[in-house]
Motif scaffolding. Structure first.
Motif, PDB file in Angstrom:
ATOM      1  N   GLY A 225       0.469  -1.408   0.249  1.00  0.00           N
ATOM      2  CA  GLY A 225       0.117  -0.156   0.132  1.00  0.00           C
ATOM      3  C   GLY A 225       1.040   1.232  -0.572  1.00  0.00           C
ATOM      4  N   GLY A 226       1.831   1.126  -0.337  1.00  0.00           N
ATOM      5  CA  GLY A 226       2.443   2.620  -0.530  1.00  0.00           C
ATOM      6  C   GLY A 226       3.732   2.663   0.555  1.00  0.00           C
ATOM      7  N   ARG A 227       3.525   1.754   1.438  1.00  0.00           N
ATOM      8  CA  ARG A 227       4.879   2.083   2.855  1.00  0.00           C
ATOM      9  C   ARG A 227       5.304   0.950   3.214  1.00  0.00           C
ATOM     10  N   ILE A 228       6.154   1.255   3.855  1.00  0.00           N
ATOM     11  CA  ILE A 228       6.823   0.318   4.800  1.00  0.00           C
ATOM     12  C   ILE A 228       6.219  -0.590   5.941  1.00  0.00           C
ATOM     13  N   VAL A 229       5.194  -1.938   5.649  1.00  0.00           N
ATOM     14  CA  VAL A 229       4.532  -2.108   7.201  1.00  0.00           C
ATOM     15  C   VAL A 229       4.714  -3.711   8.306  1.00  0.00           C
ATOM     16  N   ALA A 230       6.731  -3.596   7.439  1.00  0.00           N
ATOM     17  CA  ALA A 230       6.936  -3.994   8.526  1.00  0.00           C
ATOM     18  C   ALA A 230       8.673  -4.251   8.460  1.00  0.00           C
ATOM     19  N   ASP A 231       9.064  -4.402   9.459  1.00  0.00           N
ATOM     20  CA  ASP A 231      10.744  -4.196   9.004  1.00  0.00           C
ATOM     21  C   ASP A 231      11.242  -5.425  10.279  1.00  0.00           C
ATOM     22  N   GLY A 232      12.498  -6.125   9.837  1.00  0.00           N
ATOM     23  CA  GLY A 232      12.472  -6.829  10.850  1.00  0.00           C
ATOM     24  C   GLY A 232      13.094  -8.199  10.432  1.00  0.00           C
ATOM     25  N   SER A 233      14.462  -8.836  10.808  1.00  0.00           N
ATOM     26  CA  SER A 233      14.916 -10.254  10.442  1.00  0.00           C
ATOM     27  C   SER A 233      13.537 -11.211  10.440  1.00  0.00           C
ATOM     28  N   PRO A 234      13.849 -12.258   9.655  1.00  0.00           N
ATOM     29  CA  PRO A 234      12.599 -13.577   9.232  1.00  0.00           C
ATOM     30  C   PRO A 234      11.933 -14.064  10.674  1.00  0.00           C
ATOM     31  N   ASP A 235      12.822 -14.358  11.233  1.00  0.00           N
ATOM     32  CA  ASP A 235      12.435 -14.907  13.418  1.00  0.00           C
ATOM     33  C   ASP A 235      11.820 -13.780  13.825  1.00  0.00           C
ATOM     34  N   GLN A 236      12.231 -12.855  14.131  1.00  0.00           N
ATOM     35  CA  GLN A 236      11.550 -10.895  14.470  1.00  0.00           C
ATOM     36  C   GLN A 236       9.703 -11.357  14.026  1.00  0.00           C
ATOM     37  N   LEU A 237       9.899 -11.354  12.455  1.00  0.00           N
ATOM     38  CA  LEU A 237       8.827 -10.947  11.813  1.00  0.00           C
ATOM     39  C   LEU A 237       7.678 -12.470  11.947  1.00  0.00           C
ATOM     40  N   ALA A 238       8.469 -13.647  11.379  1.00  0.00           N
ATOM     41  CA  ALA A 238       7.692 -14.067  12.464  1.00  0.00           C
ATOM     42  C   ALA A 238       6.790 -14.862  13.534  1.00  0.00           C
ATOM     43  N   ARG A 239       7.694 -14.305  14.624  1.00  0.00           N
ATOM     44  CA  ARG A 239       7.827 -14.054  15.766  1.00  0.00           C
ATOM     45  C   ARG A 239       5.575 -13.005  16.547  1.00  0.00           C
ATOM     46  N   GLY A 240       6.151 -12.051  15.012  1.00  0.00           N
ATOM     47  CA  GLY A 240       5.253 -10.912  15.580  1.00  0.00           C
ATOM     48  C   GLY A 240       3.863 -11.399  15.583  1.00  0.00           C
ATOM     49  N   VAL A 241       4.438 -12.569  13.960  1.00  0.00           N
ATOM     50  CA  VAL A 241       2.364 -13.111  13.919  1.00  0.00           C
ATOM     51  C   VAL A 241       2.112 -14.355  14.619  1.00  0.00           C
TER      52      VAL A 241
END
Length: 301
Positions: A225-241
């Motif tokens: 959508g024209g913006r950064i919606v997530a920024d982190g290591s693959p593990d950080q992003l997975a734990r966020g989900v």
């Protein structure tokens, strides 16, 4: 899950003295259509970053602005300490670009072409020795061939060689392994790690191959959508989900599945209780593909 998604790392990297790329408030409009809406991130020296996003998210526009090939509507952008819109030849010589394809070198022979292109960098920096570069991308047996006689995979290896011939400090890779066979893909991954680890090359990668992004990049940016919606290591992003890991095992022929935040402690407890009766043990966290799809679907909603 919605609460967890709201806690995903977003622009988590603080301002840094070694930033190779700094982007703040980046906006881009094509007439009334807003493609980028306040994009911001920074990339440090030697980092390998994957920029992911669905088609139309603004990835290509962002990369072209960073490369200096496209203007912007608003925002601050600095690449290697320079505004890309004002970058000269000396600045460009510090950057390598691997596009999805090149189509204008058909009559050149591989070795002649790379030697010729390397000469353009000599006023600014020492290019890769031609034969060393040819070996690095796996084209030694084809060094004397005309470019228009190369297979698709061989041509893609040449594209990579063209992008790194000038020993770039910053390398942009756009779908770099499209058309590669499994061995060529593995060789390319080794080359990327070599550039990052040994030459401290900063690499910004765009790809639709999420497995490749997870193997190559220490940090993932997701653009939607024209913006950064997530920024982190693959593990950080997975734990966020999902903070839970899924533990699968079998005992006496029966399959069990259990979700837990502390997989190590749970597995230790299993073996303490059942010992050798535990078979087919598997601990699985959300893959980058799972994570990516969850984030993008949330943004689309």
């Amino acid at each position: 899950m919605m609460e967890a998604l709201s806690e995903l790392p977003l622009n988590a990297e603080p301002a840094r003295d070694d930033a190779v790329i700094e982007v703040s408030g980046l906006r881009m409009n094509y007439g009334p259509r807003e493609v980028l809406n306040g994009v911001g991130f920074s990339v440090g020296a030697g980092e390998v970053i994957a920029l992911l996003g669905p088609n139309g998210a603004g990835k290509t526009t962002t990369i072209e602005i960073l490369e200096g090939f496209r203007g912007r509507s608003a925002g601050q952008v600095r690449v290697l300490g320079q505004d890309p819109a004002q970058g000269g030849e000396a600045w460009r010589a510090r950057i390598g670009v691997v596009l999805q394809s090149w189509r204008d070198h058909g009559r050149w022979r591989v070795r002649e072409l790379l030697r010729h292109l390397g000469r353009y960098y000599e006023p600014y920096r020492a290019p890769y020795p031609t034969d060393e570069l040819i070996e690095a991308v796996g084209l030694t047996e084809h060094a004397g061939k005309r470019v228009n006689r190369l297979s698709g995979g061989q041509r893609r290896r040449l594209d990579v060689a063209i992008g790194i011939v000038g020993r770039p400090e910053l390398l942009f890779l756009d779908e770099p392994t499209a058309g590669f066979d499994p061995q060529a893909r593995r060789d390319f991954h080794d080359l990327v790690h070599r550039l990052s680890d040994l030459d401290s090359t900063t690499i910004l990668l765009t790809t639709h191959d999420l497995d490749e992004a997870e193997k190559l990049a220490a940090r993932i940016l997701i653009l939607s959508g024209g913006r950064i919606v997530a920024d982190g290591s693959p593990d950080q992003l997975a734990r966020g989900v999902s903070r839970d890991a899924q533990v699968r095992w079998s005992r006496d022929g029966e399959l069990f599945v259990h979700a837990t935040e502390d997989a190590t402690r749970f597995v230790q407890g299993l073996f303490a209780q059942y010992g050798d009766a535990i078979e087919d043990l598997e601990v699985r966290r959300a893959t980058l593909e799972d994570t990516y799809m969850a984030i993008v679907r949330k943004e689309e909603r």
